[in-house]
Design an enzyme around this catalytic site. Sequence first.
Site, PDB file in Angstrom:
ATOM      1  N   CYS A 120      -0.953   1.048   1.481  1.00  0.00           N
ATOM      2  CA  CYS A 120      -1.228   0.181   2.623  1.00  0.00           C
ATOM      3  C   CYS A 120      -1.671  -1.206   2.162  1.00  0.00           C
ATOM      4  CB  CYS A 120      -2.306   0.814   3.492  1.00  0.00           C
ATOM      5  SG  CYS A 120      -2.794  -0.212   4.868  1.00  0.00           S
ATOM      6  N   CYS A 128      -4.513  -2.730   4.236  1.00  0.00           N
ATOM      7  CA  CYS A 128      -5.851  -2.182   3.948  1.00  0.00           C
ATOM      8  C   CYS A 128      -6.381  -2.717   2.619  1.00  0.00           C
ATOM      9  CB  CYS A 128      -5.815  -0.657   3.857  1.00  0.00           C
ATOM     10  SG  CYS A 128      -4.801   0.149   5.086  1.00  0.00           S
ATOM     11  N   ASP A 129      -5.529  -2.794   1.607  1.00  0.00           N
ATOM     12  CA  ASP A 129      -6.019  -3.012   0.244  1.00  0.00           C
ATOM     13  C   ASP A 129      -5.559  -4.324  -0.407  1.00  0.00           C
ATOM     14  OD1 ASP A 129      -7.120  -0.464   0.410  1.00  0.00           O
ATOM     15  OD2 ASP A 129      -5.285   0.481  -0.301  1.00  0.00           O
TER      16      ASP A 129
END
Length: 309
Positions: free
Chosen positions: A131, A134-135
């Site tokens: 992701c 997300c990261d």
Amino acid sequence: MENVVIIGTGCAGLTAALYTARANLNPLVLTGVMPGGLLTTTSIVENFPGFPEGIDGYELMTRMQKQAERFGARIKFETLDAVDLSQNPIVLTVDGERVETKTLIIASGAGHRHLGFENEHLLEKKGVTFCATCDGALPMFRNQPVVVIGGGDSACEEAMYLTRFASVVYLVHRRDSLRASRIMAERTLANPKIKPIWNSVVTDILDVKQDIVTAVQLKNILSNEETVLECKGVFVAIGHIPNTQLFQGKVEMDDNGYVIRKNGSETSVKGVFVAGDCSDPVYRQAVTAAGMGCAAAIDCERFLAAETK
Ligand code: NAP
């Protein structure tokens, strides 16, 4: 006894929640481990009608939840442990508790497909991720080379997003053309920070000894040539698998685990309906999932009305 329990709070589940709530069915909606579903991990959603400037995925799902709750949907941060569809009422085990329901809407969505080799697992969160939203902004990827694997819309989206942080984004794809929609593919290939590596697969991720990603091992599938490409991050975007394991052997599924829909949203079990990515190997869009959630709610409402006649 519940009238209807909805499994999942992605676009399909929350739309089913909205419609069943408005039909006064007082739905119980279980979020599972990922409230809001996969769309919460997307940055900007540009193709959901009604948002000409696009909308952040998390915000879209938060709004859908609020809309369903406004009409009385009970959304619980709880997980389905087991299901018994062999009897009526349907019996669910939810966080260890027994729940009986007249009907069930399965809208459990899909999860990320993994490459499936050991180092992918061992280096997860140490440079391997599924992701970018997300990261991608983590300090470990800033101004560093990263690799995105895949050739679909997800891979393009991840690659584009990562250009904000990484020094270069290598897009490794096993063929010589992208599967992604034309607009996404064109944008991706026009971005000077994205370097496609065609006809290639990642055969290993290094370096487990250092406990951090340092490189990937690539194989050109035409020449069989193997090379090592240095990078600090590996973003795997090779599609999804339906979250239907709990229903295996209980409702009819295809060979890939997608629940088979018939007559709209019916499944092979009476009173059990299905909607969204867990039953859709073809379209897999936020708006089609929402449409299927609506259809499942209407079918469910009609089923209950016919049963009580
Ligand atoms: P996808 O369309 O199924 O693409 C998966 C990609 O991964 C394909 O290019 C596939 O290669 C490759 N792949 C699969 N298994 C692989 C493996 N073991 N090793 C290496 N490569 C592998 O999945 P997706 O990109 O996640 O998209 C899913 C759905 O969501 C699609 O319908 C898409 O349109 C939609 N979506 C839309 C948006 C948007 O509109 N903004 C964003 C994200 C997703 P091949 O091409 O060779 O099969």
